[in-house]
Enzyme design. Sequence first.
Site, PDB file in Angstrom:
ATOM      1  N   ASP A  21      -7.645  -2.558 -10.774  1.00 19.53           N
ATOM      2  CA  ASP A  21      -8.836  -2.605  -9.909  1.00 19.53           C
ATOM      3  C   ASP A  21      -9.503  -1.236  -9.805  1.00 19.53           C
ATOM      4  O   ASP A  21      -8.838  -0.209  -9.887  1.00 19.53           O
ATOM      5  CB  ASP A  21      -8.416  -3.112  -8.519  1.00 19.53           C
ATOM      6  CG  ASP A  21      -9.615  -3.571  -7.690  1.00 19.53           C
ATOM      7  OD1 ASP A  21     -10.677  -3.902  -8.287  1.00 19.53           O
ATOM      8  OD2 ASP A  21      -9.499  -3.590  -6.456  1.00 19.53           O
ATOM      9  N   HIS A  38     -16.117  -1.269 -16.650  1.00 20.27           N
ATOM     10  CA  HIS A  38     -15.253  -2.241 -17.347  1.00 20.27           C
ATOM     11  C   HIS A  38     -14.936  -1.767 -18.766  1.00 20.27           C
ATOM     12  O   HIS A  38     -13.822  -1.945 -19.259  1.00 20.27           O
ATOM     13  CB  HIS A  38     -15.923  -3.621 -17.378  1.00 20.27           C
ATOM     14  CG  HIS A  38     -16.096  -4.207 -16.011  1.00 20.27           C
ATOM     15  ND1 HIS A  38     -15.084  -4.222 -15.080  1.00 20.27           N
ATOM     16  CD2 HIS A  38     -17.177  -4.770 -15.402  1.00 20.27           C
ATOM     17  CE1 HIS A  38     -15.521  -4.776 -13.961  1.00 20.27           C
ATOM     18  NE2 HIS A  38     -16.785  -5.114 -14.123  1.00 20.27           N
ATOM     19  N   LEU A 132       6.973  -5.477 -27.078  1.00 24.79           N
ATOM     20  CA  LEU A 132       6.413  -5.764 -25.753  1.00 24.79           C
ATOM     21  C   LEU A 132       5.635  -7.087 -25.751  1.00 24.79           C
ATOM     22  O   LEU A 132       4.866  -7.358 -26.670  1.00 24.79           O
ATOM     23  CB  LEU A 132       5.457  -4.617 -25.389  1.00 24.79           C
ATOM     24  CG  LEU A 132       4.588  -4.802 -24.138  1.00 24.79           C
ATOM     25  CD1 LEU A 132       5.442  -4.720 -22.880  1.00 24.79           C
ATOM     26  CD2 LEU A 132       3.487  -3.739 -24.086  1.00 24.79           C
TER      27      LEU A 132
HETATM   28  C1  IPE Z   1      -8.513  -8.409  -8.529  1.00 18.45           C
HETATM   29  O1  IPE Z   1      -9.518  -7.505  -8.224  1.00 18.45           O
HETATM   30  C2  IPE Z   1      -8.789  -9.092  -9.847  1.00 18.45           C
HETATM   31  C3  IPE Z   1      -8.649  -8.278 -11.034  1.00 18.45           C
HETATM   32  C4  IPE Z   1      -8.266  -7.018 -11.067  1.00 18.45           C
HETATM   33  C5  IPE Z   1      -8.937  -8.941 -12.284  1.00 18.45           C
HETATM   34  P1  IPE Z   1     -10.785  -7.930  -7.350  1.00 18.45           P
HETATM   35  O2  IPE Z   1     -11.662  -6.738  -7.311  1.00 18.45           O
HETATM   36  O3  IPE Z   1     -11.363  -9.190  -7.864  1.00 18.45           O
HETATM   37  O4  IPE Z   1     -10.129  -8.210  -5.937  1.00 18.45           O
HETATM   38  P2  IPE Z   1     -10.781  -8.201  -4.490  1.00 18.45           P
HETATM   39  O5  IPE Z   1     -12.075  -8.948  -4.574  1.00 18.45           O
HETATM   40  O6  IPE Z   1     -11.004  -6.768  -4.131  1.00 18.45           O
HETATM   41  O7  IPE Z   1      -9.757  -8.825  -3.605  1.00 18.45           O
HETATM   42  C1  IPE Z   2     -11.489  -4.666 -11.570  1.00 16.63           C
HETATM   43  O1  IPE Z   2     -12.458  -3.766 -11.168  1.00 16.63           O
HETATM   44  C2  IPE Z   2     -11.926  -5.475 -12.763  1.00 16.63           C
HETATM   45  C3  IPE Z   2     -12.189  -6.891 -12.468  1.00 16.63           C
HETATM   46  C4  IPE Z   2     -12.007  -7.476 -11.326  1.00 16.63           C
HETATM   47  C5  IPE Z   2     -12.677  -7.704 -13.560  1.00 16.63           C
HETATM   48  P1  IPE Z   2     -13.619  -4.160 -10.151  1.00 16.63           P
HETATM   49  O2  IPE Z   2     -14.801  -4.604 -10.949  1.00 16.63           O
HETATM   50  O3  IPE Z   2     -13.143  -5.124  -9.143  1.00 16.63           O
HETATM   51  O4  IPE Z   2     -13.918  -2.751  -9.495  1.00 16.63           O
HETATM   52  P2  IPE Z   2     -14.270  -2.452  -7.974  1.00 16.63           P
HETATM   53  O5  IPE Z   2     -13.169  -3.032  -7.143  1.00 16.63           O
HETATM   54  O6  IPE Z   2     -15.589  -3.104  -7.721  1.00 16.63           O
HETATM   55  O7  IPE Z   2     -14.327  -0.968  -7.920  1.00 16.63           O
HETATM   56 MG    MG Z   3     -12.259  -4.849  -7.335  1.00 23.12          MG
END
Ligand code: IPE
Ligand code: IPE
Ligand code: MG
Length: 237
Positions: A21, A38, A132
């Site tokens: 995240d 991303h 892995l």
């Molecule tokens: C969790 O992150 C999902 C992934 C890392 C793929 P999110 O950014 O979607 O989670 P929330 O919305 O903060 O709970």
């Molecule tokens: C995690 O990073 C990737 C996915 C959920 C696909 P985020 O896109 O949720 O990044 P933040 O949480 O907005 O910084």
């Molecule tokens: Mg996020």
Amino acid sequence: MPHEADYDNLHLPSHIGIIMDGNGRWARQRNMIRTQGHLEGLKTAKKMVKAASDMGISYLSLYVFSTENWKRTADEVGFIMGLVKTHLRGEFDFYRENHIRIRHTGDPAGLPAEIAGELIKVCEDTRNFQGLTVVLALNYGGRDEIVRAVRRLTAKDGGEITEETIRRHLDNPDIPDPDLIIRTGGEFRTSNFLLWESAYAEYIISPKLWPDWTEDDLKSAIYEYQGRERKFGGIPV
Ligand code: IPE
Ligand code: IPE
Ligand code: MG
């Protein structure tokens, strides 16, 4: 402070899960659009796969896209799906050289047909590799996985419901439960990741955003995990 160089490579967690995240925040800090985050996050994911493989970890589950992430803009979702497709198509040599086996968890039925097709192909092409195992959680939700497991189980005649029969109908019943779950980006929640399997996982939350995460951070997390006392509800002897 835990120091990465001190981790014990004879007592590694067998299965590590990572909630990757913080990509969006990473981009924002740099006045970039979220999708740049991303792109950078994918580079980090590849580095962590290589690091886990070199360290001799057996299983690495990566949370790529949740069943809730469809709520994002069509642009962002499209960009992530595009990245996944390109990656799955382009990395076979990397998997072969490192003996990496790819598996999927999540509902393939909810994915664009092209992506579901690429997933099936890469899982098939890498299935005999002995290093892995990387489990890609894609269109994954922990609740959804349990619902699909119970559906598969009850569709069979006389499908008795026990913890063991539900477990056997999860997406990857042959893979052991995660020992360690790491969440980057500092949030203290599961966001629906491996709900069933993580019952006794150790959690480590890192404030660092995923694109900033390094191999040393992974080693530090393993070192910290090795200092935890896992009791599984019992009394330590
Ligand atoms: C969790 O992150 C999902 C992934 C890392 C793929 P999110 O950014 O979607 O989670 P929330 O919305 O903060 O709970
Ligand atoms: C995690 O990073 C990737 C996915 C959920 C696909 P985020 O896109 O949720 O990044 P933040 O949480 O907005 O910084
Ligand atoms: Mg996020």
